[in-house]
Write a protein that holds these residues in place. Sequence first.
Motif, PDB file in Angstrom:
ATOM      1  N   ARG A  72       0.855  -1.195   0.000  1.00 19.21           N
ATOM      2  CA  ARG A  72       0.000   0.000   0.000  1.00 19.21           C
ATOM      3  C   ARG A  72       0.883   1.234   0.000  1.00 19.21           C
ATOM      4  O   ARG A  72       1.885   1.297   0.708  1.00 19.21           O
ATOM      5  CB  ARG A  72      -0.894   0.024   1.242  1.00 19.21           C
ATOM      6  CG  ARG A  72      -1.885  -1.105   1.304  1.00 19.21           C
ATOM      7  CD  ARG A  72      -3.125  -0.729   0.577  1.00 19.21           C
ATOM      8  NE  ARG A  72      -4.066  -1.842   0.561  1.00 19.21           N
ATOM      9  CZ  ARG A  72      -5.152  -1.829  -0.158  1.00 19.21           C
ATOM     10  NH1 ARG A  72      -5.467  -0.776  -0.881  1.00 19.21           N
ATOM     11  NH2 ARG A  72      -5.968  -2.862  -0.152  1.00 19.21           N
ATOM     12  N   SER A  73       0.476   2.228  -0.774  1.00 22.13           N
ATOM     13  CA  SER A  73       1.199   3.494  -0.818  1.00 22.13           C
ATOM     14  C   SER A  73       0.871   4.300   0.437  1.00 22.13           C
ATOM     15  O   SER A  73       0.030   3.896   1.249  1.00 22.13           O
ATOM     16  CB  SER A  73       0.795   4.277  -2.065  1.00 22.13           C
ATOM     17  OG  SER A  73      -0.553   4.702  -1.939  1.00 22.13           O
ATOM     18  N   GLU A  74       1.496   5.450   0.566  1.00 24.01           N
ATOM     19  CA  GLU A  74       1.202   6.328   1.699  1.00 24.01           C
ATOM     20  C   GLU A  74      -0.249   6.788   1.690  1.00 24.01           C
ATOM     21  O   GLU A  74      -0.814   7.111   2.721  1.00 24.01           O
ATOM     22  CB  GLU A  74       2.141   7.534   1.690  1.00 24.01           C
ATOM     23  CG  GLU A  74       3.575   7.166   2.006  1.00 24.01           C
ATOM     24  CD  GLU A  74       4.510   8.353   1.939  1.00 24.01           C
ATOM     25  OE1 GLU A  74       4.030   9.503   1.808  1.00 24.01           O
ATOM     26  OE2 GLU A  74       5.732   8.131   2.016  1.00 24.01           O
ATOM     27  N   CYS A  79      -0.071  -0.790  -4.488  1.00 28.37           N
ATOM     28  CA  CYS A  79       1.101  -0.405  -5.277  1.00 28.37           C
ATOM     29  C   CYS A  79       2.089  -1.563  -5.320  1.00 28.37           C
ATOM     30  O   CYS A  79       1.967  -2.529  -4.577  1.00 28.37           O
ATOM     31  CB  CYS A  79       1.769   0.834  -4.680  1.00 28.37           C
ATOM     32  SG  CYS A  79       2.554   0.539  -3.090  1.00 28.37           S
ATOM     33  N   VAL A  80       3.075  -1.423  -6.193  1.00 30.77           N
ATOM     34  CA  VAL A  80       4.183  -2.365  -6.211  1.00 30.77           C
ATOM     35  C   VAL A  80       5.125  -1.940  -5.092  1.00 30.77           C
ATOM     36  O   VAL A  80       5.613  -0.812  -5.079  1.00 30.77           O
ATOM     37  CB  VAL A  80       4.900  -2.374  -7.573  1.00 30.77           C
ATOM     38  CG1 VAL A  80       6.112  -3.299  -7.519  1.00 30.77           C
ATOM     39  CG2 VAL A  80       3.953  -2.794  -8.680  1.00 30.77           C
ATOM     40  N   GLY A 114      10.684  -4.901   0.098  1.00 30.38           N
ATOM     41  CA  GLY A 114      10.412  -3.604  -0.502  1.00 30.38           C
ATOM     42  C   GLY A 114      11.577  -3.005  -1.268  1.00 30.38           C
ATOM     43  O   GLY A 114      11.578  -1.820  -1.580  1.00 30.38           O
ATOM     44  N   ARG A 115      12.535  -3.820  -1.610  1.00 34.07           N
ATOM     45  CA  ARG A 115      13.683  -3.336  -2.370  1.00 34.07           C
ATOM     46  C   ARG A 115      13.431  -3.544  -3.865  1.00 34.07           C
ATOM     47  O   ARG A 115      12.592  -4.330  -4.258  1.00 34.07           O
ATOM     48  CB  ARG A 115      14.941  -4.066  -1.934  1.00 34.07           C
ATOM     49  CG  ARG A 115      15.248  -3.792  -0.470  1.00 34.07           C
ATOM     50  CD  ARG A 115      16.536  -4.418  -0.032  1.00 34.07           C
ATOM     51  NE  ARG A 115      16.743  -4.168   1.382  1.00 34.07           N
ATOM     52  CZ  ARG A 115      17.044  -5.114   2.258  1.00 34.07           C
ATOM     53  NH1 ARG A 115      17.192  -6.365   1.876  1.00 34.07           N
ATOM     54  NH2 ARG A 115      17.215  -4.805   3.529  1.00 34.07           N
ATOM     55  N   VAL A 140      -2.186   0.560  -9.923  1.00 36.70           N
ATOM     56  CA  VAL A 140      -1.101   0.033  -9.085  1.00 36.70           C
ATOM     57  C   VAL A 140       0.227   0.674  -9.498  1.00 36.70           C
ATOM     58  O   VAL A 140       1.020   1.093  -8.658  1.00 36.70           O
ATOM     59  CB  VAL A 140      -1.035  -1.506  -9.191  1.00 36.70           C
ATOM     60  CG1 VAL A 140       0.199  -2.056  -8.495  1.00 36.70           C
ATOM     61  CG2 VAL A 140      -2.298  -2.134  -8.626  1.00 36.70           C
ATOM     62  N   TRP A 141       0.448   0.771 -10.795  1.00 39.27           N
ATOM     63  CA  TRP A 141       1.676   1.367 -11.329  1.00 39.27           C
ATOM     64  C   TRP A 141       1.805   2.826 -10.894  1.00 39.27           C
ATOM     65  O   TRP A 141       2.856   3.255 -10.425  1.00 39.27           O
ATOM     66  CB  TRP A 141       1.678   1.243 -12.841  1.00 39.27           C
ATOM     67  CG  TRP A 141       2.808   1.907 -13.547  1.00 39.27           C
ATOM     68  CD1 TRP A 141       2.731   2.968 -14.393  1.00 39.27           C
ATOM     69  CD2 TRP A 141       4.197   1.556 -13.480  1.00 39.27           C
ATOM     70  NE1 TRP A 141       3.974   3.315 -14.851  1.00 39.27           N
ATOM     71  CE2 TRP A 141       4.893   2.454 -14.314  1.00 39.27           C
ATOM     72  CE3 TRP A 141       4.915   0.590 -12.797  1.00 39.27           C
ATOM     73  CZ2 TRP A 141       6.268   2.408 -14.478  1.00 39.27           C
ATOM     74  CZ3 TRP A 141       6.291   0.537 -12.964  1.00 39.27           C
ATOM     75  CH2 TRP A 141       6.953   1.433 -13.796  1.00 39.27           C
TER      76      TRP A 141
END
Length: 154
Positions: A72-74, A79-80, A114-115, A140-141
Amino acid sequence: MEELELTGQTRHKTPDELSGLTAVILDGENVYVDKGALHAKSRVERGISFSDDPARRGQGRRVALVWVSLGRSEQHQPCVHGLGACEMWVNEDDQTGYKRLAEHVNQMDQAVKGRVSVDVLGSEERRRLADFFAENHRDVWEASSASLRDALLR
């Protein structure tokens, strides 16, 4: 003699950190998701006897496997989260191939943490992977970090 305690559960449970993990295969011009890769049973791996002998590297065709960890994004959008790329060589004529299992596991770990580790991919493969996300999973992108997108578009 102690009796085994069987739960009777028939579903395979996945640790939480692996629940958002999948694999994208880059096989020639084809780019597709293959969940079978989590158990080394992707479409290209089935029926192939793999070796980690470096002499086998370069025989057959090169297939790239990219571990994709979703998060999840902020802004709490899907998200990826991370990417880890590795390669294998597949020779269907003699049903043999080359891959380093340890490298596949290490790259999976990179994605889960997350790398972004896509050094094994050429610029054309990176572009095709970015196009795959943008065309098939635009939301998502776009929610993915700028640094992740830049790693594929550089």
